[in-house]
Each structure stands twice: as structure tokens, then as C-alpha cells.
Design a protein around this motif. Structure first.
Motif, short mmCIF file in Angstrom:
data_model
loop_
_atom_site.label_atom_id
_atom_site.label_comp_id
_atom_site.label_asym_id
_atom_site.label_seq_id
_atom_site.Cartn_x
_atom_site.Cartn_y
_atom_site.Cartn_z
N GLN A 115 0.86 -1.18 0.00
CA GLN A 115 0.00 0.00 0.00
C GLN A 115 0.91 1.24 0.00
OE1 GLN A 115 -1.78 -0.66 4.04
NE2 GLN A 115 -1.24 1.47 4.37
N GLY A 116 0.33 2.38 -0.32
CA GLY A 116 1.10 3.62 -0.31
C GLY A 116 1.47 4.08 -1.70
N LYS A 117 2.15 5.22 -1.75
CA LYS A 117 2.57 5.79 -3.02
C LYS A 117 3.91 6.49 -2.85
CE LYS A 117 -0.41 9.82 -2.15
NZ LYS A 117 -1.54 10.65 -2.66
N VAL A 118 4.60 6.70 -3.97
CA VAL A 118 5.92 7.31 -3.95
C VAL A 118 5.94 8.47 -4.94
CG1 VAL A 118 6.79 5.65 -5.67
CG2 VAL A 118 8.40 6.88 -4.19
N HIS A 119 6.64 9.55 -4.56
CA HIS A 119 6.74 10.75 -5.37
C HIS A 119 8.12 10.78 -6.03
CE1 HIS A 119 5.92 15.38 -5.61
NE2 HIS A 119 5.68 14.75 -6.73
N ARG A 173 10.75 10.79 -23.58
CA ARG A 173 10.98 10.93 -25.02
C ARG A 173 10.66 12.35 -25.51
NH1 ARG A 173 7.37 7.08 -28.17
NH2 ARG A 173 8.85 5.52 -27.41
N ASN A 174 9.53 12.89 -25.06
CA ASN A 174 9.09 14.21 -25.52
C ASN A 174 9.34 15.32 -24.52
OD1 ASN A 174 8.03 13.04 -27.91
ND2 ASN A 174 6.19 12.42 -26.76
N ASP A 175 9.76 14.95 -23.35
CA ASP A 175 9.98 15.96 -22.31
C ASP A 175 11.14 15.47 -21.44
OD1 ASP A 175 9.91 17.92 -20.45
OD2 ASP A 175 7.80 17.69 -19.91
N ASN A 176 12.13 16.33 -21.24
CA ASN A 176 13.32 15.90 -20.50
C ASN A 176 13.12 15.89 -18.99
OD1 ASN A 176 14.58 15.55 -22.87
ND2 ASN A 176 16.08 17.20 -22.66
N ALA A 177 11.92 16.15 -18.52
CA ALA A 177 11.64 16.11 -17.07
C ALA A 177 10.25 15.53 -16.85
CB ALA A 177 11.75 17.51 -16.47
N HIS A 178 10.12 14.77 -15.78
CA HIS A 178 8.83 14.16 -15.43
C HIS A 178 8.75 14.05 -13.92
CE1 HIS A 178 5.38 11.48 -15.47
NE2 HIS A 178 6.05 10.65 -14.69
N LYS A 179 7.61 14.48 -13.36
CA LYS A 179 7.42 14.46 -11.91
C LYS A 179 6.00 13.98 -11.62
CE LYS A 179 8.05 17.49 -7.86
NZ LYS A 179 8.38 18.89 -7.45
N ALA A 180 5.85 12.94 -10.78
CA ALA A 180 4.51 12.39 -10.53
C ALA A 180 4.52 11.51 -9.29
CB ALA A 180 4.02 11.59 -11.73
N TRP A 181 3.28 11.28 -8.76
CA TRP A 181 3.07 10.29 -7.71
C TRP A 181 2.73 8.96 -8.36
CZ3 TRP A 181 3.78 10.62 -2.53
CH2 TRP A 181 3.89 11.90 -1.95
N SER A 230 -23.22 20.85 -13.23
CA SER A 230 -22.32 21.96 -13.55
C SER A 230 -20.92 21.74 -12.99
CB SER A 230 -22.88 23.27 -12.99
OG SER A 230 -22.96 23.22 -11.57
N LYS A 231 -20.86 21.03 -11.86
CA LYS A 231 -19.55 20.77 -11.26
C LYS A 231 -18.83 19.64 -11.96
CE LYS A 231 -17.23 19.70 -6.91
NZ LYS A 231 -17.38 19.41 -5.46
N GLY A 232 -19.61 18.61 -12.39
CA GLY A 232 -19.00 17.45 -13.02
C GLY A 232 -18.54 16.45 -12.00
N ALA A 233 -18.47 15.19 -12.42
CA ALA A 233 -18.08 14.12 -11.50
C ALA A 233 -16.59 14.16 -11.25
CB ALA A 233 -18.47 12.76 -12.09
N LEU A 234 -16.21 14.00 -9.99
CA LEU A 234 -14.80 13.94 -9.60
C LEU A 234 -14.44 12.49 -9.31
CD1 LEU A 234 -14.57 16.98 -7.19
CD2 LEU A 234 -13.95 16.88 -9.59
N THR A 235 -13.48 11.97 -10.01
CA THR A 235 -13.10 10.57 -9.80
C THR A 235 -11.61 10.46 -9.59
OG1 THR A 235 -12.85 10.25 -12.19
CG2 THR A 235 -14.99 9.71 -11.23
N ASP A 236 -11.19 9.45 -8.87
CA ASP A 236 -9.77 9.16 -8.65
C ASP A 236 -9.28 8.25 -9.76
OD1 ASP A 236 -10.20 8.92 -5.09
OD2 ASP A 236 -9.62 10.62 -6.34
N GLU A 237 -8.25 8.67 -10.45
CA GLU A 237 -7.69 7.84 -11.50
C GLU A 237 -6.74 6.81 -10.90
OE1 GLU A 237 -8.41 7.75 -14.62
OE2 GLU A 237 -9.86 9.38 -14.49
N PRO A 238 -6.83 5.56 -11.30
CA PRO A 238 -5.92 4.55 -10.77
C PRO A 238 -4.53 4.72 -11.35
CG PRO A 238 -7.32 3.61 -12.46
CD PRO A 238 -7.80 5.00 -12.25
N GLY A 239 -3.56 4.12 -10.68
CA GLY A 239 -2.21 4.12 -11.22
C GLY A 239 -1.50 5.41 -10.90
N THR A 240 -0.87 6.00 -11.90
CA THR A 240 -0.09 7.21 -11.71
C THR A 240 -0.98 8.37 -11.31
OG1 THR A 240 1.39 6.43 -13.43
CG2 THR A 240 1.57 8.73 -12.84
N MET A 241 -0.51 9.15 -10.34
CA MET A 241 -1.30 10.30 -9.89
C MET A 241 -0.51 11.57 -10.11
SD MET A 241 -2.83 8.73 -6.41
CE MET A 241 -1.23 8.15 -5.95
#
Length: 776
Positions: free
Chosen positions: A114-118, A244-252, A765-776
Motif C-alpha cells: 500500500q502507499g505511493k511514492v513521489h 521521449r518528448n519531455d526531458n523532465a517528469h514528476k509524478a506520484w 455543472s460541477k462534473g463528476a470527480l473521480t480518482d484515476e488509478p495508477g499514476t497520480m
């Protein structure tokens, strides 16, 4: 969340044939790696029927809901894991509200994550001394969040970073962070990626396609075991081609099992039937709910009560979800101190349709369900101070109480067993009948109202005022809690089969003792079992009857409880009507006693205070008592119970320190004076005690959801009202609804329709807010 653990079938052994033939099994429920519930132990069957429901609020974020099946053997020190079912949070909607059979999967330590890494990744270019360029991959491990507990404590995590390719595996390692589930690493590592024979200019720099496709960064999290073996906490893999298209990437990134969960086909371990109902509320800003909230709060004043918005909701949802839709209504009315008049009105409506006094409040109706929900909300601490001490004694002493001749084991003495059972029943019954001073004020007010209504409805029956209340306090409250103490957090786990049988016999007797009609001798024939008939005759005394009457006449609620002191050693906490204490072991002398009258506040404690999860503090006249509970659900239960029993104490604090006083200063506000007033407002302690954790916007959103899912039924009810108004009589299509005044009910439904449409527009008007699986 509502969970139903139905049954398992064809449970298979982890190794060796027929390994489970003589073993008992049970099922546990975990949020990530934290166990929150477990079922009873089922004896010697490879296809056990568990048949247990669990309803609970989830007090924290989670990634995975897991069910583990264990085998319990008298010859094994540890319970043997048979298999598990793990459902990720984002997949729960696939199974919501439906029964499904799940194939059990092997319990592999490398899959329990469980958990995530930045992470942050960059590609740099370096010019060497001879003019060629070296392409360098820079990986920064920033932080992790939500790592699991190890043996109930925060872990000592570190990370390994490996650049993996066809012919290379370069690994680097971070420092170990002590006692934290949310480590902050901020460490950077460099890896050579490719080399070129000549420098062609920075503007033409690019990474070769072949290298991008073949290289990846693997980050593994481990718990440092010191002298023991390190424990795998999870991993994530990121292909270098992401640059490949960007020399930097930052994500959870969410941590994944070893090898990203790929495994060979497991042996057939059996399957588990489950029903999961998971609701995640998308709560809008508070002003959006004003119209619906006000319409619901107006319900107690509507005449007749069947035309109110709250009663209409119960009517239209009865076929789909039973009376579950009424729980948010009860909570909302409770928070705004409007519950008592509503319960009085719906109880009066039910009494109008009750023809015999001996059937009063015995069915499952809108009124009984609302009162049941009220008792479960406001009566938790009442159950704790009244039943928990005697239940603990029953579990500890574990005396044989079987009085059914058919079920007696060899060597059992039925007279001794009967004496044991009579002793237990006497203690439980006495605890209940002497508990009137601990009964919450709202329950007392509701019971007084029921007595008055019952006496008015059946004036010729002098006993109906007592049977009206006993239908709830004994049959629906105390007897149920005795039968299933784990459901009311009175015990951590389900009792074993022998104690469960004892509790069943006690519960049956308590139900009969609390039922006014059963206390008359001509009702003894109602017992189906002869052995219960003989046993119950022991309690046919006027004294028992008078005790039952007295428990319903007293009002006030002077709850008293108690806990223990902070020393981070495992201790047994005991709560009574007078005190909170802790003991080295069950049954041992108290090491510390805190009078409830001295409790000034009960609040959560920040994890950073002692690097421990699930902590709370009992603030009293001396130094605070810091307590770590077994899990997040248990923490909330303790806070709720202790807050309620100390709600009337003079001098309760308005502010508190959310952290500890360590090293000469408060960790939360850095004040050096230990007696400095708190830096954070205390949780609101309103007059009705249990109001502090009720989120009115969330409850109103739930009410909206129930109305929305039953709009077709709402339309049918509107049509039925119109038909009754035109034809001046009850039509066939009206039989599914309670319509006393069709015009008033029609007016309420039309107003509801407008309010629901407006609220739906806010959602759209607000739209549904959902959590995307995988990369955050």
C-alpha cells in the motif's frame, strides 16, 4: 461501507492433501494492511457459511479492500492463511450492491502493499574531457505516503532505485527513515544512460529510441529490519521512454506488488461469496443543500407526518433499500435537535394502526427503524459502560452454560451449567436495570414519549406503557448487543462457538425478562424449547418485574467512564460507569484510574507526536493520557464513547494541543510553557453529545442520492396522490404508499421535485470527480 461476508466453498490447503479437514476457519476484513473486522470462527468445514454484515464509515483514505480467509488449529501457534480477495478502491463500483463469488488468491508477502511514492526524473547531457557527451538520467526520490504499519507500528522505510536494462542493473539506496509511514527522502541519484562518440551540439541532443524502449527505473520500498529480515513494502516501475518528448517528469505513483502482480496460476484455494456496497459522496458547497436540508428539517412539523419529506423518502425507498435511506435523515434531524418530534409523530402514526397492545412496536416499520438507528447512534457509550465489564467477565471466565440436553457434551453437568448461566443472566440483567443514570437524555425523552403515546392508545391496559419501551430497550438494544458484542465494538472479534452459544442463551433470557408479557406465567408456554421454559421459571419473581419497570422510568444521563496513562506498553483498558482505568492484564489490579468527572477533553493526536498511528488523548486534571488504538475504526469509537460520557463535565476545554509536549516545548505550536492554552479548537461538544461527528452536508447529499435513485417511485407516489384527489378514495396503486392526506403529500412531492432538479443541476455543472488509478 456495507459489507456482507456470505460463505466460502471448497477451501483448499496451502500444502498437502486434506489439510483443512480438522481446522476451523474465519474471515477478516482489512483496509490496505489494517484489519478492521473479523467474522466468527466456523468449525471444521471447507464450505463455511459466515453470514455476517458489517457497516462502517471509512475514516481515512485507502487503496485496497481485502478479505482474508484463515484456518485456525489448536496445534498451530499462528493462524494459517488460506487465501485472500483484494479489491482496489477504483474497482469497487464493479461489484457494488451485488453478490459475487471471488476466487481466493495466495497470500504472498510480496503482494501485500500500500502507499505511493513521489518521483522526479530528468535527462541531462554532460560533455566529457575528450569532447564526447554523456547522457545522464537523474532520479529524485522525494517522498512516500501511506506506507503500511509493521507489527502495528510505523515502519523504518528506505528506498532502492535501480536502472534496469538488457545488460545492466545499477542500484542505489536511500537512507533509512525512522518510525514513519510518510517518509520525506529528498535524495537524488545519477545514472549514465548512453554515450556518443562526438558532440553534435546541444540543440540536436536526443535520446536514441532503442535506449528509451529498453530502460526503466525500478523503485522498491523496504522496511529496515535491523537484526531481522527486511520487509518488502512495494515497488513501481517507470520506463525511461516517458522522457521521449519531455526531458523532465514528476509524478506520484501507487506502489505495486513484486513484479507488478504477475504470478503463475495459483492452486485452487476455494472461493468466497461477498456483497460490497461502497458509497463515496461527492459533496457540494453547503449553500447548494440549503433547500433540501430545510425541507427535511421541516418534516416534524408537517401534518400529517406521512406527508413530510422524511416520511416520503422512507416510503419510496422501502422496496429498494428497505429503511436504510432513513439513517441520514435521523442523523440530520439529530444534529439540528429535530429528531424527538419526528420520532414522536411516526410512532403515533404506527400506534394508530396497531390493534393489540401485545404487538406494540414488534414489526419492522419506519418508526421502529428510526428509533433503532437513534439508539445505535446515541447509545454506543451507554452500551459500553453498561455491558462491557460483564461481557469481559463472561469471555474471560468462559464457564460452560449449555442447558439443552441434546447439546450437552460428555462430562457436562446440566445443573452446574444452569447455575453458571443463571449467574451470568443475573449480572447482565442487574447491569441493565441499574443503568438508568447512564441512559442518554435523548433516549430517555423518546421512551417517555412512547409511554405516553401507548397509554393514550390503550388506556385500559396499565402495563402497555412498559411493554412499549421494552420492545426497544431490551429486545432491540441490549439483547442484540449481548448476542453480537463485536458489532457494537464491545469486543474486538466475534466470540468463539462456545461463548457465542452462552451469549445466545443470555440474550434469549434477557429478551424474555425485558418483555412485559413474558413476565406473566401464562406466557411461559411461548417458549419453544422445554429447557428454556424450565430455566426461565427461575426468574418468575415480582422483583424482576419491578426492576424492568424502574429501568424505563428514570431520566438523566450521568455517564461515567475511564482510561489509563501514557507509557506505550500494551495495557488492557476498562470502562465502567464511574471510571476509566488501565491494567497490566485482564482481571489484574488497576495501574491507573481516572475519574470521568476529571476528563476535560478527548481529541485525536497527530501522528508526528510519537510517530504512531491511531492515537488519541484523554485530557484530564493531570497530564494527558496518550492512547494508541488497534485501528482507525477503534480510535473513532473510543473518542466518541469518552466524549459522550464526559459531555456534562464542568470545565471542559475549548482548545487543545494536537501534539505532545516534548523536549521543553509543544511540538504543534512551539510554546515552551507546558500550561499554555491549546492552539487548536476542541471538537464541538454540542448539547446532544453525539452531534460532533455529523456532517450535515454529507448527510443531505446521501438523502439526495436516495431520492435520485428512486425518482420513478416518487413519480408513482405523485400519480397516486393525484388519483386519490380526483377519485376521492384509495386506489389500487396507492396501496404501496402511506397517503393520509393526498393534497398535502402531493404538495410535498412537487416541492421535492423542484429541489432535487435544482441540486442535480449543481452536480451537473460541477462534473463528476473521480480518482484515476495508477499514476497520480
Amino acid at each position: 461501507m456495507l459489507l456482507s461476508a456470505g460463505e466460502a466453498k471448497n477451501l483448499g490447503p496451502s500444502s498437502g492433501p486434506n489439510r483443512l479437514r480438522d481446522l476451523c476457519t474465519f474471515c477478516t476484513i482489512s483496509l490496505d494492511q489494517e484489519e478492521v473486522y473479523r467474522t466468527k470462527v466456523y468449525e471444521k468445514s471447507v464450505s463455511p457459511f459466515y453470514g455476517e454484515d458489517f457497516y462502517f464509515e471509512i475514516p481515512r483514505p485507502f487503496q485496497c479492500l481485502s478479505f482474508y480467509v484463515y484456518a485456525k488449529s489448536m496445534f498451530q501457534i499462528r493462524d494459517l492463511p488460506i487465501g485472500k480477495v483484494a479489491i482496489r478502491k477504483e474497482d469497487l463500483y464493479k461489484y457494488c450492491g451485488k453478490e459475487n463469488w471471488f476466487q481466493l488468491q495466495p497470500v504472498d508477502p510480496h503482494s501485500e502493499v500500500q502507499g505511493k511514492v513521489h518521483l522526479e526524473m530528468k535527462l541531462n547531457e554532460l560533455i566529457t574531457e575528450n569532447g564526447s557527451i554523456c547522457q545522464q538520467l537523474v532520479v529524485q526520490i522525494i517522498a512516500c505516503q501511506g506506507l503500511p504499519l509493521i507489527s502495528g507500528q510505523n515502519c523504518d522505510p528506505y528506498a532502492t532505485v535501480t536502472l534496469v536494462g538488457p545488460a545492466r542493473s545499477d542500484q542505489k539506496k536511500t537512507k533509512v527513515k525512522k518510525k514513519t509511514s510518510d517518509p520525506q527522502f529528498d535524495e537524488t541519484f545519477h545514472f549514465e544512460v548512453t554515450r556518443s562518440s562526438s558532440y553534435k551540439g546541444r540543440s540536436h541532443f536526443h535520446v536514441e529510441e532503442e535506449d528509451i524502449e529498453k530502460l526503466e527505473i525500478k523503485v522498491e520500498l523496504w522496511n529496515n529490519g535491523n537484526l531481522a529480515q527486511d520487509v518488502f513494502l512495494g515497488e513501481t516501475r517507470v520506463s525511461v521512454k516517458i522522457l521521449r518528448n519531455d526531458n523532465a517528469h514528476k509524478a506520484w505513483y501507487l506502489l505495486q506488488p513484486k513484479g507488478n502482480g504477475t504470478k503463475s496460476k495459483p492452486d485452487d484455494l476455494g472461493s468466497l461469496r461477498l456483497k460490497v456496497t461502497y458509497t463515496e459522496d461527492n459533496v457540494l458547497p453547503s449553500p447548494c443543500y440549503m433547500a433540501l436540508r430545510n425541507l427535511m428539517l421541516k418534516s416534524p412539523d408537517v401534518k400529517p407526518i406521512s406527508a413530510s419529506a422524511a416520511h416520503v423518502l422512507g416510503d419510496i425507498c422501502r422496496e429498494s433499500v428497505g429503511y436504510d435511506a432513513l439513517l441520514p435523515v435521523v442523523r440530520l434531524l439529530l444534529h439540528h435537535n429535530r429528531l424527538l418530534p419526528f420520532l414522536t409523530s411516526v410512532a403515533a402514526l404506527e400506534l394508530e394502526n396497531t390493534q393489540e397492545a401485545n404487538t406494540i412496536f414488534r414489526g419492522n416499520s419506519l418508526a421502529t427503524r428510526c428509533i433503532d438507528d437513534m439508539m445505535k447512534i446515541v447509545g454506543k457509550s451507554y452500551l459500553t459502560v453498561t455491558l462491557k465489564p460483564v461481557l469481559n467477565e463472561i469471555f474471560e471466565s468462559n464457564k460452560t452454560c449449555e442447558i439443552d440436553p441434546v447439546k450437552l457434551k460428555e462430562g457436562d453437568n446440566v445443573e452446574v451449567n444452569k447455575e453458571n448461566l443463571q449467574g451470568y443472566v443475573h449480572k447482565v440483567f442487574t447491569s441493565i436495570t441499574q443503568s438508568s443514570s447512564s441512559c442518554p437524555p435523548l433516549m430517555c425523552d423518546v421512551f417517555r414519549s412512547l409511554r405516553q403515546l401507548a397509554s393514550k392508545r390503550f388506556p385500559a391496559d396499565p402495563h402497555v406503557q412498559y411493554s412499549a419501551v421494552s420492545s426497544f430497550i431490551f429486545l432491540r438494544f441490549f439483547a442484540v448487543a449481548v448476542l453480537s458484542p463485536h458489532t457494537f465494538q464491545l469486543r474486538t472479534h466475534h466470540p468463539d462457538p462456545e461463548i457465542s452459544r452462552t451469549l445466545t442463551l443470555i440474550s434469549k433470557t434477557i429478551q424474555s425478562l425485558g418483555s412485559w408479557g413474558s413476565l406473566s406465567k401464562n406466557k411461559l408456554s411461548s417458549f419453544k424449547e422445554t429447557y428454556m421454559y424450565d430455566f426461565f421459571k427461575l426468574f418468575q419473581e415480582d422483583e424482576c418485574i419491578e426492576k424492568v419497570k424502574r429501568v424505563k422510568v428514570h431520566k438523566r444521563a450521568q455517564g461515567r467512564k475511564r482510561l489509563g496513562k501514557k507509557n506505550f506498553k500494551k495495557r488492557w483498558l476498562r470502562v465502567t460507569n464511574q471510571e476509566l482505568s488501565y491494567h497490566k492484564q485482564k482481571g489484574k489490579e488497576a495501574l491507573c484510574i481516572i475519574p470521568v468527572k476529571n476528563i476535560l477533553g478527548v481529541e485525536k493526536l497527530e501522528e508526528s507526536a510519537f510517530n504512531r498511528k491511531n492515537m488519541f488523548q484523554v485530557i484530564h486534571s493531570e497530564k494527558p493520557l496518550y492512547v494508541q488504538a488497534g485501528n482507525c475504526v477503534e480510535t473513532n469509537s473510543w473518542i466518541e464513547v469518552l466524549s459522550q460520557v464526559s459531555r456534562c463535565n464542568p470545565g471542559r476545554l475549548s482548545t487543545f494541543h494536537p501534539s505532545a509536549y516534548v523536549g521543553g516545548s509543544w511540538l504543534c505550536c512551539t510554546e515552551t510553557n507546558e500550561s499554555t492554552p491549546g492552539c487548536k479548537p476542541c471538537t464541538a461538544t454540542l448539547l446532544a453529545n453525539i452531534q460532533l461527528d455529523i456532517d450535515c452536508d454529507r448527510e443531505t447529499e446521501r438523502i439526495f442520492s436516495f431520492f435520485s435513485s428512486s425518482r420513478s417511485r416518487l413519480q408513482k407516489m405523485e400519480d397516486a396522490c393525484a388519483g386519490m384527489s380526483v377519485y376521492l378514495g384509495q386506489q389500487e396503486e396507492c396501496s404501496a404508499f402511506t397517503i393520509q392526506d393526498p393534497k398535502e403529500t402531493f404538495r410535498t412531492i412537487k416541492e421535492l421535485g423542484e429541489v432535487l432538479d435544482d441540486l442535480q443541476a449543481h452536480h451537473d455543472s460541477k462534473g463528476a470527480l473521480t480518482d484515476e488509478p495508477g499514476t497520480m
